[in-house]
Enzyme design. Structure first.
Site, PDB file in Angstrom:
ATOM      1  N   ALA A   1       0.845  -1.196   0.000  1.00  0.00           N
ATOM      2  CA  ALA A   1       0.000   0.000   0.000  1.00  0.00           C
ATOM      3  C   ALA A   1       0.876   1.241   0.000  1.00  0.00           C
ATOM      4  O   ALA A   1       2.091   1.146  -0.191  1.00  0.00           O
ATOM      5  CB  ALA A   1      -0.909  -0.007   1.222  1.00  0.00           C
ATOM      6  N   ASN A   2       0.288   2.411   0.177  1.00  0.00           N
ATOM      7  CA  ASN A   2       1.069   3.644   0.327  1.00  0.00           C
ATOM      8  C   ASN A   2       0.374   4.546   1.338  1.00  0.00           C
ATOM      9  O   ASN A   2      -0.679   4.191   1.873  1.00  0.00           O
ATOM     10  CB  ASN A   2       1.265   4.327  -1.034  1.00  0.00           C
ATOM     11  CG  ASN A   2      -0.054   4.677  -1.672  1.00  0.00           C
ATOM     12  OD1 ASN A   2      -0.820   5.466  -1.145  1.00  0.00           O
ATOM     13  ND2 ASN A   2      -0.339   4.062  -2.822  1.00  0.00           N
ATOM     14  N   ARG A   3       0.942   5.720   1.587  1.00  0.00           N
ATOM     15  CA  ARG A   3       0.462   6.563   2.688  1.00  0.00           C
ATOM     16  C   ARG A   3      -0.696   7.483   2.331  1.00  0.00           C
ATOM     17  O   ARG A   3      -1.071   8.352   3.105  1.00  0.00           O
ATOM     18  CB  ARG A   3       1.611   7.422   3.220  1.00  0.00           C
ATOM     19  CG  ARG A   3       2.721   6.610   3.833  1.00  0.00           C
ATOM     20  CD  ARG A   3       3.750   7.522   4.472  1.00  0.00           C
ATOM     21  NE  ARG A   3       4.955   6.796   4.794  1.00  0.00           N
ATOM     22  CZ  ARG A   3       5.089   6.013   5.872  1.00  0.00           C
ATOM     23  NH1 ARG A   3       4.088   5.896   6.716  1.00  0.00           N
ATOM     24  NH2 ARG A   3       6.216   5.369   6.082  1.00  0.00           N
ATOM     25  N   SER A   4      -1.273   7.349   1.146  1.00  0.00           N
ATOM     26  CA  SER A   4      -2.376   8.237   0.761  1.00  0.00           C
ATOM     27  C   SER A   4      -3.576   8.049   1.700  1.00  0.00           C
ATOM     28  O   SER A   4      -3.966   6.922   2.004  1.00  0.00           O
ATOM     29  CB  SER A   4      -2.799   7.936  -0.674  1.00  0.00           C
ATOM     30  OG  SER A   4      -3.996   8.599  -0.967  1.00  0.00           O
TER      31      SER A   4
ATOM     32  N   ALA B   1      -3.508   7.682  -5.394  1.00  0.00           N
ATOM     33  CA  ALA B   1      -2.107   7.241  -5.428  1.00  0.00           C
ATOM     34  C   ALA B   1      -2.140   5.758  -5.788  1.00  0.00           C
ATOM     35  O   ALA B   1      -2.172   4.887  -4.918  1.00  0.00           O
ATOM     36  CB  ALA B   1      -1.452   7.471  -4.076  1.00  0.00           C
TER      37      ALA B   1
END
Ligand code: C5P
Length: 304
Positions: free
Chosen positions: A105-108, A171
């Site tokens: 995943a990512n931090r969005s 993102a």
């Protein structure tokens, strides 16, 4: 209360809550119709569980935030330059599974994308939001589709065409695992860590930017930690976007302890063929409002 209401010349909004049988009763329906004819507005009731046990149906009070939004809409006499315009917005991260319990995943947080969807709806647009997994609420007045992976987001966006504009704020993960395991990957003593084979995800923005049914206005975002403007200009061409909203997501951006991703503030530059416009640092809601106004202005000049 109803006697006092007779003396007011202000707008009146009712948010009724009632046992479903009472709400469905012919007498209640008659009275409601009379009130509506007198110009009284209603929000709800919604369908769902009642406070009393074993009762469910139509009669649940509208959610407080829906009531606030209905009040805002009622008091909002501003022009609706996006009325009749259909706009797709993507927001949030994507989750790419490794196995049934793990993902990349990512931090969005989805804050900026959701704020843009809400701001476009406030200007009268019919907004279709496609959101990756986020912990924030769906924007009120916006039809939201929830997805998990980039492939699902791509499919959801394509199914929403045709549209007047599409704003790609999500993102999206650039890569996914080639073969997500069907069972949880076990740690085996002495075998070492598993290696993950990655494949590229579809670039949703580029796909729509070059699509046969390309919306009249296509906007992308560029979250970069270096060479912000050069990268945004390259993206403009490669992805077939009309403009790119570039933001510096490096820790040196100077925006709050958590930076842009996950935080409440943003500092963006609008990169288009006409050049680069720098906006001052402001809250994500304000960036959204200004961007919605810019989109409304651009759509007025786009022939559809
Ligand atoms: O190339 P990059 O990921 O930096 O481009 C960012 C822009 O492209 C954003 O608008 C993002 O929503 C969009 N994008 C996309 N699908 C991808 C990757 C990025 O729509 N697979």
């Amino acid at each position: 209360a109803s006697t006092v209401l007779l003396a007011t010349d202000k707008k009146v909004l009712m948010a009724p809550a009632m046992n479903p049988k009472m709400w469905a009763h012919a007498a209640t329906r008659r009275n409601r119709a009379t009130l509506q004819k007198d110009g009284i507005a209603f929000i709800g009731p919604a369908k769902g569980e009642m406070a009393e046990s074993n009762e469910a149906g139509e009669g649940r009070m509208a959610e407080p935030l829906e009531i606030v939004a209905a009040i805002e809409t009622m008091l909002d006499e501003k022009p609706k330059p996006l009325a009749g315009r259909r706009i797709i917005v993507t927001s949030g991260p994507t989750h790419e599974p490794i196995d049934p319990v793990r993902y990349i995943a990512n931090r969005s947080s989805g804050k900026q994308g959701h704020a843009i969807a809400a701001a476009l709806a406030k200007l009268g647009a019919e907004v279709r939001l496609v959101s990756g997994p986020v912990t924030i609420a769906d924007p009120v007045g916006v039809a939201t589709t929830h997805v998990e992976t980039a492939a699902q987001m791509n499919q959801a966006v394509e199914s929403l065409l045709p549209a007047d504009a599409a704003i790609f704020v999500a993102a999206v993960a650039d890569w996914r695992t080639a073969n997500a395991a069907g069972e949880k990957i076990k740690k085996v003593a002495g075998k070492g860590p598993p290696s993950l084979q990655m494949v590229e995800n579809p670039d949703i923005l580029a796909g729509i930017g070059h699509h046969a049914q390309r919306p009249g206005l296509v906007v992308g975002f560029a979250a970069e930690t270096q060479d912000l403007i050069a990268n945004a200009e390259a993206k403009l061409k490669k992805k077939g976007a009309d403009f790119i909203v570039a933001n510096d997501v490096s820790h040196e951006s100077g925006i709050g302890p958590s930076g842009v991703m996950g935080g409440d503030r943003n500092k963006v530059r609008i990169v288009s063929r006409a050049g680069v416009e720098e906006w001052p640092e402001m809250g994500k809601d304000e960036v959204a409002a200004r961007l919605a106004a810019l989109i409304a202005e651009r759509l007025q000049t786009v022939v559809v």
